[in-house]
Design a protein around this motif. Sequence first.
Motif, PDB file in Angstrom:
ATOM      1  N   ASN A 129     -14.334  -3.752  -0.614  1.00  0.00           N
ATOM      2  CA  ASN A 129     -13.795  -2.645   0.506  1.00  0.00           C
ATOM      3  C   ASN A 129     -13.055  -3.704   1.664  1.00  0.00           C
ATOM      4  O   ASN A 129     -13.705  -4.973   1.872  1.00  0.00           O
ATOM      5  CB  ASN A 129     -14.655  -1.559   0.863  1.00  0.00           C
ATOM      6  CG  ASN A 129     -15.655  -1.057  -0.322  1.00  0.00           C
ATOM      7  OD1 ASN A 129     -14.212  -0.079   0.505  1.00  0.00           O
ATOM      8  ND2 ASN A 129     -16.486  -1.266  -0.222  1.00  0.00           N
ATOM      9  N   LEU A 130     -12.337  -3.239   2.626  1.00  0.00           N
ATOM     10  CA  LEU A 130     -12.078  -4.310   3.773  1.00  0.00           C
ATOM     11  C   LEU A 130     -11.552  -3.801   4.900  1.00  0.00           C
ATOM     12  O   LEU A 130     -11.420  -2.481   4.931  1.00  0.00           O
ATOM     13  CB  LEU A 130      -9.924  -3.881   3.521  1.00  0.00           C
ATOM     14  CG  LEU A 130      -8.519  -4.709   4.440  1.00  0.00           C
ATOM     15  CD1 LEU A 130      -8.981  -6.417   4.279  1.00  0.00           C
ATOM     16  CD2 LEU A 130      -7.495  -4.083   4.847  1.00  0.00           C
ATOM     17  N   LEU A 131     -12.401  -4.815   5.474  1.00  0.00           N
ATOM     18  CA  LEU A 131     -13.326  -4.536   6.211  1.00  0.00           C
ATOM     19  C   LEU A 131     -11.593  -3.870   7.844  1.00  0.00           C
ATOM     20  O   LEU A 131     -11.179  -5.157   7.855  1.00  0.00           O
ATOM     21  CB  LEU A 131     -14.310  -4.764   7.672  1.00  0.00           C
ATOM     22  CG  LEU A 131     -14.772  -4.898   8.952  1.00  0.00           C
ATOM     23  CD1 LEU A 131     -15.343  -2.930   8.669  1.00  0.00           C
ATOM     24  CD2 LEU A 131     -16.072  -5.693   8.680  1.00  0.00           C
ATOM     25  N   SER A 132     -11.337  -3.018   8.159  1.00  0.00           N
ATOM     26  CA  SER A 132      -9.566  -3.332   8.860  1.00  0.00           C
ATOM     27  C   SER A 132     -10.179  -3.418  10.267  1.00  0.00           C
ATOM     28  O   SER A 132     -11.116  -2.196  11.003  1.00  0.00           O
ATOM     29  CB  SER A 132      -8.399  -1.953   8.764  1.00  0.00           C
ATOM     30  OG  SER A 132      -7.722  -2.132   8.932  1.00  0.00           O
ATOM     31  N   LEU A 133      -8.777  -3.477  11.065  1.00  0.00           N
ATOM     32  CA  LEU A 133      -8.894  -3.741  12.219  1.00  0.00           C
ATOM     33  C   LEU A 133      -7.352  -3.380  13.052  1.00  0.00           C
ATOM     34  O   LEU A 133      -6.510  -4.244  12.694  1.00  0.00           O
ATOM     35  CB  LEU A 133      -9.028  -4.360  13.063  1.00  0.00           C
ATOM     36  CG  LEU A 133      -9.285  -4.651  14.976  1.00  0.00           C
ATOM     37  CD1 LEU A 133     -10.175  -3.403  15.490  1.00  0.00           C
ATOM     38  CD2 LEU A 133      -9.635  -5.636  15.292  1.00  0.00           C
ATOM     39  N   PRO A 134      -6.756  -2.783  13.011  1.00  0.00           N
ATOM     40  CA  PRO A 134      -5.604  -1.922  13.622  1.00  0.00           C
ATOM     41  C   PRO A 134      -4.711  -3.264  14.768  1.00  0.00           C
ATOM     42  O   PRO A 134      -5.923  -3.364  15.691  1.00  0.00           O
ATOM     43  CB  PRO A 134      -5.270  -1.209  14.468  1.00  0.00           C
ATOM     44  CG  PRO A 134      -6.323   0.014  13.446  1.00  0.00           C
ATOM     45  CD  PRO A 134      -8.009  -1.206  13.640  1.00  0.00           C
ATOM     46  N   GLY A 135      -4.009  -3.970  13.751  1.00  0.00           N
ATOM     47  CA  GLY A 135      -3.069  -4.658  15.311  1.00  0.00           C
ATOM     48  C   GLY A 135      -3.437  -6.216  14.612  1.00  0.00           C
ATOM     49  O   GLY A 135      -2.966  -6.955  14.687  1.00  0.00           O
ATOM     50  N   VAL A 136      -4.534  -6.333  13.615  1.00  0.00           N
ATOM     51  CA  VAL A 136      -5.026  -8.045  13.556  1.00  0.00           C
ATOM     52  C   VAL A 136      -5.172  -8.172  11.888  1.00  0.00           C
ATOM     53  O   VAL A 136      -4.859  -9.625  11.252  1.00  0.00           O
ATOM     54  CB  VAL A 136      -6.323  -8.194  13.898  1.00  0.00           C
ATOM     55  CG1 VAL A 136      -6.490  -7.535  15.349  1.00  0.00           C
ATOM     56  CG2 VAL A 136      -7.255  -7.860  12.611  1.00  0.00           C
ATOM     57  N   TYR A 189     -11.950   3.242   0.636  1.00  0.00           N
ATOM     58  CA  TYR A 189     -10.361   2.667   0.699  1.00  0.00           C
ATOM     59  C   TYR A 189     -10.116   4.488  -0.260  1.00  0.00           C
ATOM     60  O   TYR A 189      -8.524   4.052   0.089  1.00  0.00           O
ATOM     61  CB  TYR A 189      -9.613   1.747  -0.051  1.00  0.00           C
ATOM     62  CG  TYR A 189     -10.341   1.609  -1.299  1.00  0.00           C
ATOM     63  CD1 TYR A 189     -10.215   1.908  -2.537  1.00  0.00           C
ATOM     64  CD2 TYR A 189     -11.460   0.434  -2.042  1.00  0.00           C
ATOM     65  CE1 TYR A 189     -10.569   1.662  -3.803  1.00  0.00           C
ATOM     66  CE2 TYR A 189     -11.812  -0.082  -2.433  1.00  0.00           C
ATOM     67  CZ  TYR A 189     -11.384   0.650  -4.046  1.00  0.00           C
ATOM     68  OH  TYR A 189     -11.327   0.219  -5.124  1.00  0.00           O
ATOM     69  N   ARG A 190     -10.345   5.395  -0.852  1.00  0.00           N
ATOM     70  CA  ARG A 190      -9.642   6.728  -1.405  1.00  0.00           C
ATOM     71  C   ARG A 190      -9.702   7.331  -0.275  1.00  0.00           C
ATOM     72  O   ARG A 190      -9.904   7.499   0.161  1.00  0.00           O
ATOM     73  CB  ARG A 190     -11.142   6.727  -2.478  1.00  0.00           C
ATOM     74  CG  ARG A 190     -11.112   5.713  -3.701  1.00  0.00           C
ATOM     75  CD  ARG A 190     -12.493   6.317  -4.509  1.00  0.00           C
ATOM     76  NE  ARG A 190     -11.834   7.135  -5.172  1.00  0.00           N
ATOM     77  CZ  ARG A 190     -12.199   7.626  -5.788  1.00  0.00           C
ATOM     78  NH1 ARG A 190     -13.732   8.072  -6.337  1.00  0.00           N
ATOM     79  NH2 ARG A 190     -11.784   8.683  -7.012  1.00  0.00           N
TER      80      ARG A 190
END
Length: 254
Positions: free
Chosen positions: A76-83, A253-254
Amino acid sequence: MSDDRRVDGLAGEFLDAAIDLLRQVRDGEAKNVAAAGALIAEAVADGRRVFAFGAGHSSLPAQDVVYRAGGLAVMNLLSLPGVVGVDVRPVTLGSALERVDGLAGAVLDSSHVRSGDVLIIISLSGRNALPVEMAMNARALGLKVVGVTSVAYATGTRSRHTTGTFLKDHCDVVIDSRIAVGDAELTAEGVEAPFAPASTVVTSALMQAVVASAAEELVRRGIEPPLLRSANVDGGHDWNAQVMERYADRIFYR
């Protein structure tokens, strides 16, 4: 007579440099790649989760192993908007966010991570607050942390974190990408700045090597690796649906 099948000039020099770096990590990082693969395999076998994080261009190798044909469905992608990309405006905001103290803790607190999970943190320099604090906070939460970084930056630059430490100082496993400070493999007469970065090529290859090592370890344990197939081959869609249904509690991510 020159071989017209060979890439010559600066393009050829870059490819040669990339190949040399890949040989270096193949020969010098084997134990660390295997150790990272073993952590992922153990997490899969124990019902834990696996995450990857990177900021800026370091997000590209992280994204490359998520929902990928031939990849582990549970990554899974650990996501942070903007980076995590260059789609934010101004694009320099992403670089600024990497230096914000306390941001990593907020990201982890609002994510699906829990004790026993594995988090791969990718940061070429490993010097900014975000990857350093991400590793520190993740370990405090009981996660196993794998850092993929260039160790050269720890001696060639100064940390931007208040502790003076780097990503490599807060990981259970460190994989050294062997990329030189500055991430530019070429110089040329008439070109003022060094150019041709190879960090994405090398780090993406290392990430795929870790996945391959994890799959190998799972087979050794008698466990079928939860690998995805290409949706563009016959039967691929149905195969993936079954794998994702089986591991639905570990896929975000689904």
